[in-house]
Design an enzyme around this catalytic site. Structure first.
Site, PDB file in Angstrom:
ATOM      1  N   GLU A 104      47.343 -32.491 -25.127  1.00 34.87           N
ATOM      2  CA  GLU A 104      47.403 -33.062 -23.780  1.00 34.87           C
ATOM      3  C   GLU A 104      46.671 -32.152 -22.801  1.00 34.87           C
ATOM      4  OE1 GLU A 104      51.383 -35.755 -23.182  1.00 34.87           O
ATOM      5  OE2 GLU A 104      51.457 -33.680 -22.508  1.00 34.87           O
ATOM      6  N   CYS A 105      45.748 -32.715 -22.037  1.00 40.61           N
ATOM      7  CA  CYS A 105      45.054 -32.016 -20.962  1.00 40.61           C
ATOM      8  C   CYS A 105      44.436 -30.715 -21.484  1.00 40.61           C
ATOM      9  CB  CYS A 105      45.992 -31.768 -19.783  1.00 40.61           C
ATOM     10  SG  CYS A 105      45.121 -31.479 -18.231  1.00 40.61           S
ATOM     11  N   GLY A 106      45.029 -29.554 -21.224  1.00 42.56           N
ATOM     12  CA  GLY A 106      44.473 -28.311 -21.744  1.00 42.56           C
ATOM     13  C   GLY A 106      44.381 -28.308 -23.251  1.00 42.56           C
ATOM     14  N   TYR A 155      43.872 -30.915 -25.085  1.00 42.30           N
ATOM     15  CA  TYR A 155      42.722 -31.787 -25.372  1.00 42.30           C
ATOM     16  C   TYR A 155      41.424 -31.010 -25.221  1.00 42.30           C
ATOM     17  CZ  TYR A 155      39.399 -35.625 -24.313  1.00 42.30           C
ATOM     18  OH  TYR A 155      38.330 -36.485 -24.269  1.00 42.30           O
ATOM     19  N   SER A 214      43.961 -36.288 -25.055  1.00 43.00           N
ATOM     20  CA  SER A 214      43.596 -36.952 -23.812  1.00 43.00           C
ATOM     21  C   SER A 214      43.978 -36.046 -22.657  1.00 43.00           C
ATOM     22  CB  SER A 214      44.337 -38.291 -23.695  1.00 43.00           C
ATOM     23  OG  SER A 214      44.273 -38.816 -22.403  1.00 43.00           O
TER      24      SER A 214
END
Length: 440
Positions: free
Chosen positions: A328-330, A332, A429
């Site tokens: 997730e985010c970082g 990703y 993502s």
């Protein structure tokens, strides 16, 4: 034990809600009150300070991302063996999105849903009697939201305090105290908000200073009396995000920190085991785990160390041959081919997905998101809808050639397009998942 609850609200961000909340949490804990903190909205940093102040885990509540029955479940769970819940509002008290009633994401939704009174923090710097006009507006704006009193913050002098207090008392609203202007009470910030509690070099001493200020400036007895007893119907965890596996290898260090407290707690309640490992210490997911979760955080600040962590990268690749890996985010960003840091230096990442990201070419992305999954995976089954948000400054600079993970829409349901990437058992993502969406 019957818990009492109070919301700390304000007209806007930057009014001092976080400092007041943290100081009150520690001040009540010093008195022997069993007190816990809650943060409204998707801010995952402030609950860490709430935990540091009380020793009890924090919680996020979000009326847009979480259905009412899940909110009731989480509040009831958090109130167990607790005397006082102090709920810190995100942004302004009524700030949310234009959505169905009670589902805007604003802290005022919780005030009306659970009958929780609000203590209004007013930054009175640069004003005096005008503070009463602002307070009067809050009192009358929504009859379902009860303003129980005011805290004046950043007053410049005793004369300034008296001018504001007298004007607010004249409209029938009690002032429970005034915090004089003191720059030393300010918490340090960076690009995603406050520096996290575990990174603050003297977090406990700073929280003690905040508590000292609240004890000296505020009427703690009046604040406790203003909190209302909680009477909440039973809720349901049906729409909580299911654990992605039975034994979850969880990246956990200074680069990977943003796991919502309610997720970890729910996964454990379902019987899952969280097995932490540190990519920055060059550790790989443990053998015997059946899924790996790379949460958000600050990989852009540690890109060089992550690039040099050969054991982490090779171990993660071996793990991904047999088990799902989700970022997730970082997380990703780290799963991609490369990451460009703020200085424009490009670093090799895990390469399990083919995109590249940059923190040098920055663009803020912020908002609620509704994701419809395109494939089975750690977030759920194909076709499931997940509610969450994005908040990041990094951007994709090379999209790669992987299949998208989900179709996303904004908080109002307006389509945005494909999001994230998936290849084999690997997915990721910029989207942070909070809860499952309702089923039609």
């Amino acid at each position: 034990m019957s818990a009492r609850a109070l919301i700390i609200g304000a007209p806007r961000s930057g009014s001092g809600k976080t400092s007041v909340t943290i100081g009150l949490l520690r001040a009540f804990a010093r008195r022997g009150v069993k007190v816990r903190g809650i943060k409204t909205g998707p801010d995952y940093i402030d609950p860490g300070f709430h935990e540091a102040a009380t020793g009890a885990p924090g919680l996020n509540l979000d009326s847009w991302a979480m259905a009412p029955e899940l909110l009731r479940h989480l509040v009831s769970e958090h109130a167990e063996d607790t005397e006082l819940l102090i709920i810190e509002s995100a942004m302004g008290l009524f700030d949310g999105i234009r959505s169905e009633p009670g589902r805007t994401g604003a802290a005022s939704d919780l005030a009306s849903l659970f009958g929780i009174p609000v203590l209004l923090v007013l930054d009175v710097s640069g004003q005096s009697r005008t503070a009463a006009a602002i307070a009067c507006g809050f009192v009358h704006y929504d009859p379902q939201v009860r303003i129980a009193g005011c805290i004046l913050n950043r007053a410049g002098s005793e004369r300034h305090r008296h001018l504001c207090t007298d004007a607010i008392n004249d409209i029938g609203l009690p002032v429970v105290g005034t915090v004089l202007r003191d720059p030393s009470l300010t918490l340090p910030e960076r690009h995603l908000g406050l520096v996290q509690a575990h990174e603050h070099p003297e977090v406990d001493a700073h929280i003690d200073r905040l508590a000292d200020a609240m004890e000296a400036s505020l009427d703690l007895d009046a604040i406790f009396a203003a909190a209302a007893p909680l009477h909440i119907p039973s809720g349901s965890a049906e729409l909580a995000l299911a654990p992605p596996g039975q034994r979850i290898a969880l990246a956990q260090d200074a680069a990977f920190t943003f796991l919502y407290p309610h997720l970890g707690r729910h996964w454990r309640a379902c019987g899952a085991e969280l097995v932490p490992f540190s990519p920055l210490a060059n550790e790989a997911p443990a053998d015997g785990c059946d899924v790996c979760w790379l949460p958000g955080g600050y990989p852009e600040l540690h890109a060089g160390r992550l690039a040099a962590a050969d054991n982490f990268r090779t171990g993660l690749a071996r793990f991904a041959e047999r088990h799902p890996v989700h970022g997730e985010c970082g997380g990703y960003m780290v799963l991609g081919e490369k990451l460009e840091d703020a200085d424009g230096v490009t670093h090799r990442m895990a390469g399990l997905l083919s995109h590249g990201t940059s923190f040098a070419k920055r663009k803020m992305n912020l908002g609620y998101r509704q994701a419809t999954l395109l494939v089975d995976g750690p977030l759920g089954r194909k076709g499931d809808r997940i509610r969450g948000h994005e908040f990041h400054y990094a951007r994709v600079v090379s999209p790669g050639h992987d299949e998208p993970l989900a179709q996303i829409a904004d908080g109002l349901g307006t389509p945005i397009g494909p999001s994230g990437a998936r290849r084999g058992l690997v997915s990721g993502s910029f989207f942070h998942a909070i809860a499952r969406g309702e089923i039609d």
